[in-house]
Write an enzyme that holds these catalytic residues in place. Structure first.
Site, PDB file in Angstrom:
ATOM      1  N   CYS A 102       1.014  -1.331   0.266  1.00 22.72           N
ATOM      2  CA  CYS A 102       0.021  -0.199  -0.483  1.00 22.72           C
ATOM      3  C   CYS A 102       1.226   1.797   0.055  1.00 22.72           C
ATOM      4  CB  CYS A 102      -0.851  -0.575   1.452  1.00 22.72           C
ATOM      5  SG  CYS A 102      -2.496  -1.203   1.005  1.00 22.72           S
ATOM      6  N   GLN A 270     -12.513  -8.827 -11.678  1.00 25.98           N
ATOM      7  CA  GLN A 270     -11.885  -7.678 -10.934  1.00 25.98           C
ATOM      8  C   GLN A 270     -11.598  -7.598  -9.026  1.00 25.98           C
ATOM      9  OE1 GLN A 270     -10.675  -4.567 -12.184  1.00 25.98           O
ATOM     10  NE2 GLN A 270     -11.523  -4.780 -14.365  1.00 25.98           N
ATOM     11  N   TYR A 299      -9.056  -8.098 -25.132  1.00 24.48           N
ATOM     12  CA  TYR A 299      -8.615  -8.757 -23.268  1.00 24.48           C
ATOM     13  C   TYR A 299      -9.959  -8.963 -22.919  1.00 24.48           C
ATOM     14  CZ  TYR A 299      -4.880  -5.624 -26.119  1.00 24.48           C
ATOM     15  OH  TYR A 299      -3.588  -4.963 -26.397  1.00 24.48           O
ATOM     16  N   ASP A 372      -9.537  -3.628 -23.084  1.00 22.33           N
ATOM     17  CA  ASP A 372      -9.442  -3.487 -21.403  1.00 22.33           C
ATOM     18  C   ASP A 372      -7.902  -3.948 -21.369  1.00 22.33           C
ATOM     19  OD1 ASP A 372      -8.786  -3.323 -18.551  1.00 22.33           O
ATOM     20  OD2 ASP A 372     -10.787  -5.151 -18.130  1.00 22.33           O
ATOM     21  N   CYS A 399      -5.906   0.413 -16.290  1.00 21.80           N
ATOM     22  CA  CYS A 399      -5.848   0.770 -15.033  1.00 21.80           C
ATOM     23  C   CYS A 399      -4.094   0.594 -15.025  1.00 21.80           C
ATOM     24  CB  CYS A 399      -5.075  -1.277 -14.888  1.00 21.80           C
ATOM     25  SG  CYS A 399      -3.712  -1.980 -15.365  1.00 21.80           S
TER      26      CYS A 399
END
Length: 446
Positions: A102, A270, A299, A372, A399
């Site tokens: 993170c 996802q 994709y 994607d 992304c």
């Protein structure tokens, strides 16, 4: 600013330091957020990429990596002047020298989204030449924890599970992962040691079914370098992983827009519980697909967007997806069984396969293209083939904002426009952000 831009900026004031700054502590004023989860600061003419900091703060930064040149990396180990967006970290492992999973545990959720919006806007400005206000939307009203439905835990030297430190192979042992969904973040596997494994992957589906996948390293054949054709050297190849399912059902199940999808336990889906539903609704709204239209889904994975678009064009239309992963293609076949006018074909997405798929759909081109791509983006050849197919709209699910901006620039140069852009906080506590860009030609096509 991204890392490469920071490196270029750091070259201008003065030459790079002659000796390593590793371990040195610097008091710096933190500037803008950079793409990658760190902020930019400067010291003695060098760029310092600082983690665990926020724009506007004054921090004591300890240099953690210095390979010479115009920049180095550091962690903020003491906060002298704090940002109003700074909060106490909810994760005990997210600190300098700790888990690298993170980036923003020290930032309020609104602050995280503002940082991500700034990164997307900066990438569009610098790489695509577009000045655009960006808002990053939350996918839920939660606290940013307990959402991640799939985690690949690393295995330490003694078999302990954990996650790796930032830019390191060092494993930080964990007893739990606060961003992991129930069954993942508190996986029973975390209470055991797993000697002999490289990684242990844990995933959960909509029904709460949990799978465990063991990844073991096995040697790979050395690869020839460019000189090998003439008897030159062989270079060692990275070890490859073999995967074995240890527990759980033979397939994971997810529900989206009233349909149930089955996915291979190791397959892509996802990871945020609301992402598939929200992304599908966004794609459908942008596509405004009509009965009888021809759609190309690149994709395509297990057929998430393929199925939704097939419902929109009805049996009078056609949807063809391309996907390279064989298990995903098999999943898509099962997921699309009740929609025979839709299919996912096994193929690596390339200019040639896009052209072939376009010809198979219609001699007159296609109406809608959805893509994607992976983090690296589609690239010039693939995107040029998409635009040459003559769709009335291209919907790009991205992304990585840098890859998206580069591909948007290609479309702009070809006479297209970025008509809409949505950004979503699909990965709270990390620097990652999901964008859906809607590209339309400057000429009208009804």
């Amino acid at each position: 600013m991204d890392e490469r831009a920071g490196q270029r900026a750091g070259r201008q004031p003065q030459p790079a330091a002659a000796e390593s700054w590793l371990g040195r502590r610097l008091e710096v004023r933190v500037e803008a957020i950079a793409h990658g989860g760190h902020c930019v600061a400067r010291s003695a003419g060098r760029v310092v990429f600082v983690r665990h900091a926020l724009p506007g703060e004054t921090v004591l930064a300890e240099v953690t990596e210095d390979r010479g040149g115009s920049f180095c990396r550091a962690d903020a180990v003491e906060i002298r002047t704090a940002s109003p967006d700074r909060v106490s970290r909810p994760c005990p492992y997210a600190h300098p020298g700790g888990c690298g999973g993170c980036d923003f545990q020290h930032v309020s959720l609104p602050g995280q989204r503002a940082l991500k919006a700034a990164v997307v806007a900066e990438q569009l400005s610098r790489l695509a030449g577009l000045e655009r206000a960006v808002t990053v939307q939350p996918l839920d009203d939660g606290d940013g924890l307990g959402w991640r439905r799939r985690v690949r835990f690393a295995v330490g030297p003694a078999g302990e599970l954990g996650l790796r430190a930032h830019r390191s192979h060092r494993v930080v042992p964990l007893s739990h992962c606060p961003i992991g969904a129930p069954g993942v973040g508190d996986a029973r596997a975390l209470q055991s040691d797993w000697p002999g494994l490289a990684e242990l992957e844990v995933a959960v589906d909509d029904r709460g079914e949990v799978v465990e996948l063991a990844h073991r390293s096995r040697p790979a054949r050395p690869r020839r370098d460019s000189r090998g054709r003439h008897g030159g050297n062989r270079r060692p190849a990275r070890p490859v992983l073999s995967t074995e399912q240890l527990s759980g059902p033979p397939a994971l199940r997810y529900a989206v827009a009233g349909r149930e999808f089955t996915v291979h336990p190791a397959g892509f889906w996802q990871t945020h519980p609301q992402a598939a539903e929200v992304f599908t609704a966004t794609v459908l709204r942008a596509a405004s697909a009509r009965p009888g239209e021809r759609v190309l889904d690149l994709y395509a994975g297990s057929g998430l967007f393929t199925a939704a678009l097939a419902s929109a064009v009805t049996s009078t239309g056609r949807v063809l997806g391309l996907e390279a992963e064989p298990t995903a293609v098999a999943d898509a076949g099962a997921n699309l069984a009740d929609q025979p006018w839709a299919a996912v074909r096994r193929a690596t997405v390339s200019a040639a396969t896009v052209q072939a798929a376009t010809g198979d759909l219609s001699a007159d081109g296609v109406d809608i293209v959805v893509l994607d791509p992976p983090r690296s983006g589609a690239g010039r050849e693939v995107l040029s083939a998409i635009l040459a197919a003559g769709p009335r709209v291209v919907i790009y699910v991205a992304c990585d904002p840098a890859a998206l901006a580069r591909d948007v620039r290609i479309a702009l140069d070809a006479g297209w426009q970025l008509d809409e852009l949505s950004a979503f906080d699909a990965f709270p506590m990390t620097h990652h952000v999901e964008c859906i860009a809607v590209l339309r030609p400057l000429w009208n096509r009804s």
